[in-house]
Design a protein around this motif. Structure first.
Motif, mmCIF file in Angstrom:
data_model
loop_
_atom_site.group_PDB
_atom_site.id
_atom_site.type_symbol
_atom_site.label_atom_id
_atom_site.label_comp_id
_atom_site.label_asym_id
_atom_site.label_seq_id
_atom_site.Cartn_x
_atom_site.Cartn_y
_atom_site.Cartn_z
ATOM 1 N N ILE A 30 0.836 -1.208 0.000
ATOM 2 C CA ILE A 30 0.000 0.000 0.000
ATOM 3 C C ILE A 30 0.868 1.253 0.000
ATOM 4 C CG2 ILE A 30 -1.608 1.361 1.421
ATOM 5 C CD1 ILE A 30 -2.768 -1.456 2.293
ATOM 6 N N LEU A 31 1.902 1.266 0.821
ATOM 7 C CA LEU A 31 2.770 2.446 0.898
ATOM 8 C C LEU A 31 3.473 2.697 -0.438
ATOM 9 C CD1 LEU A 31 4.250 1.943 4.490
ATOM 10 C CD2 LEU A 31 2.580 3.669 3.764
ATOM 11 N N GLN A 32 3.858 1.627 -1.129
ATOM 12 C CA GLN A 32 4.455 1.789 -2.458
ATOM 13 C C GLN A 32 3.423 2.276 -3.467
ATOM 14 O OE1 GLN A 32 6.363 -1.896 -3.537
ATOM 15 N NE2 GLN A 32 8.113 -1.550 -2.185
ATOM 16 N N LEU A 33 2.205 1.736 -3.388
ATOM 17 C CA LEU A 33 1.153 2.127 -4.329
ATOM 18 C C LEU A 33 0.872 3.623 -4.303
ATOM 19 C CD1 LEU A 33 -1.904 -0.353 -4.320
ATOM 20 C CD2 LEU A 33 -0.490 0.335 -6.252
ATOM 21 N N VAL A 34 0.861 4.213 -3.107
ATOM 22 C CA VAL A 34 0.512 5.635 -3.005
ATOM 23 C C VAL A 34 1.740 6.538 -3.094
ATOM 24 C CG1 VAL A 34 -1.603 5.235 -1.718
ATOM 25 C CG2 VAL A 34 0.519 5.640 -0.452
#
Length: 312
Positions: free
Chosen positions: A249-253
């Motif tokens: 999730i942190l990479q996605l955003v």
């Protein structure tokens, strides 16, 4: 307030900073090419959609009050539905780092109690109806879930067996003892600090409980807290795969690389074996009733019936 429609939201995708959906961004990224995580999350979304279409007969409109568990990060276009007993303290810490404009650097440096101060994070219920709709349409939405009975036992252990949780003992423990214990002592009626798991189960299944007020968020079902059949979640994270799902999730955003989800160091964590022990003294009749109470969470998030249950 006018209720807002989730019908258009169901078909929406998160557009992110570059105007692409997270899935498009994912497919175009070498980093995530043929990613097994990508496939896992696709399967979770498909399972959710399939169960929702099978079991949800009547669509209802969300009210702003339904959105009190959705934490907003406007800087990264992120909506997080927090579920107590599913790493929500650490996720709130991370959200404070993401939304804090440099005020916080390290999630673990934020005291746990501060992560739960309502004014430290904004929830979607605080926005106007047009603002709610635009965020539901365009932000990346995620939720973290956990095996339902493991989460339930974790809530029981935390709220009823620890001496410092006097507010829960007074608020819920005294009522449970009064209603579900034969010949309770004066001390138990006054303090409510020795609730047995079996009594907690009776309380959850007592029709009066939900007639009087909604379940406390610590044992409320995820589908009632986060409305996954109305709100289309882009990512369904699981407690069992917490670290990799959080990093995903942190990479996605596009979060700063320095923002790390805290590694779990708890040795007191409620496990499947521990949960099984708590259910040993619950009769098959009450096991089945309790399973039916949490059945939608089992179905929606693809958890199998625990092997220790005697309900087959």
């Amino acid at each position: 307030l006018t209720p807002f429609s989730a019908s258009e939201e169901m078909t929406s995708t998160w557009q992110g900073k570059a105007g692409r959906s997270p899935l498009q961004a994912l497919y175009e990224s070498d980093q995530f090419e043929q990613s097994s995580l990508q496939a896992v999350h696709q399967q979770r979304r498909e399972m959710l959609s399939s169960v929702c279409s099978r079991y949800t007969r009547k669509r209802r409109l969300l009210q702003p009050d339904d959105l009190r568990h959705l934490v907003v990060d406007d800087a990264h276009g992120l909506l997080y539905c927090y579920v107590p007993k599913v790493a929500c303290t650490n996720w709130k810490r991370v959200m404070m780092v993401l939304t804090g404009q440099g005020k916080y650097q390290d999630p673990l440096a934020i005291p746990a109690h501060e992560a739960h101060v309502p004014s430290n994070l904004r929830t979607l219920s605080e926005y106007s109806v047009p603002e709610i709709n635009s965020r539901l349409r365009s932000y990346l939405k995620f939720v973290f879930v956990r095996e339902p009975f493991e989460r339930l036992v974790s809530a029981y252990r935390n709220k009823f067996t620890l001496s410092y949780n006097t507010a829960f003992h007074k608020r819920y423990g005294t009522k449970i003892v009064r209603r579900h214990r034969r010949e309770p002592s004066e001390r138990a009626l006054r303090r409510g600090d020795d609730v047995r798991f079996e009594e907690f189960v009776y309380y959850l299944l007592d029709p009066r409980t939900q007639q009087e007020e909604p379940f406390n968020e610590h044992w409320e079902r995820v589908h009632s807290l986060c409305h996954p059949c109305i709100i289309h979640y882009d990512v369904v994270g699981k407690y069992e795969t917490l670290a990799e799902d959080a990093n995903y999730i942190l990479q996605l955003v596009g979060a700063d690389a320095s923002v790390k989800f805290p590694a779990s160091s708890k040795t007191t964590r409620t496990t499947d074996d521990m949960t099984a022990q708590f259910f040993q003294d619950i009769s098959p009749f009450y096991q089945r009733r309790l399973f039916n109470l949490y059945k939608m969470d089992y179905l929606l998030f693809n958890y199998s019936i625990p092997s220790y249950l005697r309900i087959r």
